[in-house]
Design a protein around this motif. Structure first.
Motif, mmCIF file in Angstrom:
data_model
loop_
_atom_site.group_PDB
_atom_site.id
_atom_site.type_symbol
_atom_site.label_atom_id
_atom_site.label_comp_id
_atom_site.label_asym_id
_atom_site.label_seq_id
_atom_site.Cartn_x
_atom_site.Cartn_y
_atom_site.Cartn_z
ATOM 1 N N GLU A 16 164.552 75.181 -5.811
ATOM 2 C CA GLU A 16 165.580 75.130 -6.510
ATOM 3 C C GLU A 16 166.984 76.041 -5.631
ATOM 4 N N GLY A 17 166.310 76.271 -4.478
ATOM 5 C CA GLY A 17 167.275 77.092 -3.550
ATOM 6 C C GLY A 17 167.854 78.516 -4.080
ATOM 7 N N VAL A 18 166.920 78.850 -4.849
ATOM 8 C CA VAL A 18 167.459 80.333 -5.508
ATOM 9 C C VAL A 18 167.804 81.312 -4.473
ATOM 10 N N SER A 19 166.930 81.509 -3.361
ATOM 11 C CA SER A 19 167.374 82.650 -2.052
ATOM 12 C C SER A 19 168.479 82.087 -1.547
ATOM 13 N N HIS A 20 168.923 80.971 -1.803
ATOM 14 C CA HIS A 20 170.044 80.489 -0.894
ATOM 15 C C HIS A 20 171.304 80.504 -1.718
ATOM 16 N N GLY A 21 171.316 80.909 -3.002
ATOM 17 C CA GLY A 21 172.293 80.987 -4.168
ATOM 18 C C GLY A 21 172.606 79.635 -4.673
ATOM 19 N N MET A 22 171.791 78.709 -4.427
ATOM 20 C CA MET A 22 172.084 77.367 -5.137
ATOM 21 C C MET A 22 172.059 77.112 -6.472
ATOM 22 N N TYR A 23 170.716 77.863 -6.938
ATOM 23 C CA TYR A 23 170.711 77.752 -8.447
ATOM 24 C C TYR A 23 170.187 79.239 -8.870
ATOM 25 N N ALA A 24 170.563 79.268 -9.900
ATOM 26 C CA ALA A 24 170.115 80.830 -10.689
ATOM 27 C C ALA A 24 169.169 80.380 -11.793
ATOM 28 N N PRO A 25 168.156 81.106 -11.823
ATOM 29 C CA PRO A 25 167.163 81.082 -13.149
ATOM 30 C C PRO A 25 167.659 81.383 -14.399
ATOM 31 N N LEU A 26 167.522 80.903 -15.412
ATOM 32 C CA LEU A 26 167.851 80.935 -16.559
ATOM 33 C C LEU A 26 166.809 80.769 -17.666
ATOM 34 N N GLU A 27 166.782 81.983 -18.860
ATOM 35 C CA GLU A 27 165.846 81.541 -19.769
ATOM 36 C C GLU A 27 166.649 80.864 -21.033
ATOM 37 N N VAL A 28 165.808 79.827 -21.545
ATOM 38 C CA VAL A 28 166.464 79.026 -22.584
ATOM 39 C C VAL A 28 165.567 78.685 -23.723
ATOM 40 N N SER A 29 166.156 78.547 -24.818
ATOM 41 C CA SER A 29 165.136 78.305 -25.942
ATOM 42 C C SER A 29 165.633 76.736 -26.199
ATOM 43 N N VAL A 30 164.592 75.797 -26.079
ATOM 44 C CA VAL A 30 164.378 74.491 -26.203
ATOM 45 C C VAL A 30 163.823 74.015 -27.476
ATOM 46 N N GLU A 31 164.343 73.086 -28.138
ATOM 47 C CA GLU A 31 163.854 72.528 -29.499
ATOM 48 C C GLU A 31 162.908 71.402 -29.152
ATOM 49 N N THR A 32 161.596 71.495 -29.929
ATOM 50 C CA THR A 32 160.643 70.633 -29.614
ATOM 51 C C THR A 32 160.076 70.449 -31.058
ATOM 52 N N ASP A 33 159.093 69.328 -30.754
ATOM 53 C CA ASP A 33 158.400 69.053 -32.112
ATOM 54 C C ASP A 33 157.660 70.268 -32.625
ATOM 55 N N GLU A 34 157.072 70.826 -31.543
ATOM 56 C CA GLU A 34 156.230 72.133 -31.958
ATOM 57 C C GLU A 34 157.264 73.327 -32.297
ATOM 58 N N GLY A 35 158.600 73.383 -32.160
ATOM 59 C CA GLY A 35 159.446 74.295 -32.728
ATOM 60 C C GLY A 35 160.056 74.732 -31.260
ATOM 61 N N LEU A 36 160.860 76.062 -31.366
ATOM 62 C CA LEU A 36 161.393 76.403 -30.419
ATOM 63 C C LEU A 36 160.493 76.983 -29.296
ATOM 64 N N MET A 37 160.890 76.673 -28.003
ATOM 65 C CA MET A 37 160.112 77.071 -26.506
ATOM 66 C C MET A 37 160.821 77.739 -25.755
ATOM 67 N N LEU A 38 160.485 78.812 -25.426
ATOM 68 C CA LEU A 38 161.341 79.833 -24.379
ATOM 69 C C LEU A 38 160.874 79.446 -22.783
ATOM 70 N N CYS A 39 161.593 78.829 -21.978
ATOM 71 C CA CYS A 39 161.542 78.288 -20.978
ATOM 72 C C CYS A 39 162.511 78.848 -19.808
ATOM 73 N N ARG A 40 161.838 78.663 -18.609
ATOM 74 C CA ARG A 40 162.741 78.878 -17.604
ATOM 75 C C ARG A 40 163.297 77.357 -17.077
ATOM 76 N N THR A 41 164.704 77.849 -16.582
ATOM 77 C CA THR A 41 165.458 76.481 -16.300
ATOM 78 C C THR A 41 166.251 77.038 -15.127
ATOM 79 N N TYR A 42 167.208 76.291 -14.561
ATOM 80 C CA TYR A 42 167.934 76.608 -13.413
ATOM 81 C C TYR A 42 169.195 75.960 -13.686
ATOM 82 N N ARG A 43 170.317 76.586 -13.401
ATOM 83 C CA ARG A 43 171.773 76.225 -13.549
ATOM 84 C C ARG A 43 172.337 76.794 -12.191
ATOM 85 N N MET A 44 173.168 75.538 -11.696
ATOM 86 C CA MET A 44 173.672 75.463 -10.346
ATOM 87 C C MET A 44 174.901 76.521 -10.501
ATOM 88 N N ASN A 45 174.944 77.222 -9.176
ATOM 89 C CA ASN A 45 176.223 78.167 -8.876
ATOM 90 C C ASN A 45 177.098 77.565 -8.069
#
Length: 173
Positions: free
Chosen positions: A90-119
């Motif tokens: 995801e190019g984190v060390s180059h500043g392309m994307y930044a990691p982000l913690e998000v709560s994702v809705e699933t059939d099993e309930g909310l799950m805390l996940c790592r994802t990435y958002r572009m800088n």
């Protein structure tokens, strides 16, 4: 809120990493956990710098905060050992994307996940190859048909040369 097993983390993929074969090129431990939706975000395609070449020859996926919108994706469980390779992809060390913690809705309930958002996002259409990988991943994992139709309607830049899709095709055979 559900969590990952010890020694693992959960990753919410919404772009090319929807496709198992793409994600496993650099992250062999990735296993399917669930599909889910991220509320109050929208999917967009672009570049992290205005004029930058990348392996996909066009815009790549990112998420942007947008109240009332939603992004569907896949939750993968990965070994902690793959965290550096995922960050590298995801190019984190180059500043392309930044990691982000998000709560994702699933059939099993909310799950805390790592994802990435572009800088430094600059809108740019994806290559047809990138769009194809995203759509294949959405189909492979059974994302909602209406969401898939939206992905399929994405305009591309009509690039026709080689891309990462060529490597993925050899793995898919």
């Amino acid at each position: 809120m559900s969590g990952a097993a010890a020694g693992c983390f959960m990753y919410f993929a919404f772009g090319s990493n929807l496709l198992r074969e793409r994600l496993q090129l650099a992250n062999p431990s990735a296993t399917f956990r669930s599909t889910g939706r991220l509320k109050d975000y929208t999917l967009n395609f672009g570049l992290w710098e205005e004029h930058v070449d990348n392996a996909w020859h066009g815009g790549v996926a990112t998420i942007e905060f947008s109240p009332g919108a939603e992004v569907w994706g896949v939750i993968w469980t990965l070994s902690d050992e793959n965290l550096p390779s995922l960050d590298n992809q995801e190019g984190v060390s180059h500043g392309m994307y930044a990691p982000l913690e998000v709560s994702v809705e699933t059939d099993e309930g909310l799950m805390l996940c790592r994802t990435y958002r572009m800088n430094n996002f600059h809108a740019c259409p994806p290559s047809p190859q990138y769009k194809q990988v995203v759509c294949l991943g959405a189909e492979q994992n059974g994302l909602p048909k209406e969401y898939l139709k939206g992905l399929q309607a994405t305009q591309t830049n009509n690039y026709t040369g080689p891309s990462i899709l060529d490597q993925i095709r050899t793995v898919m055979k």
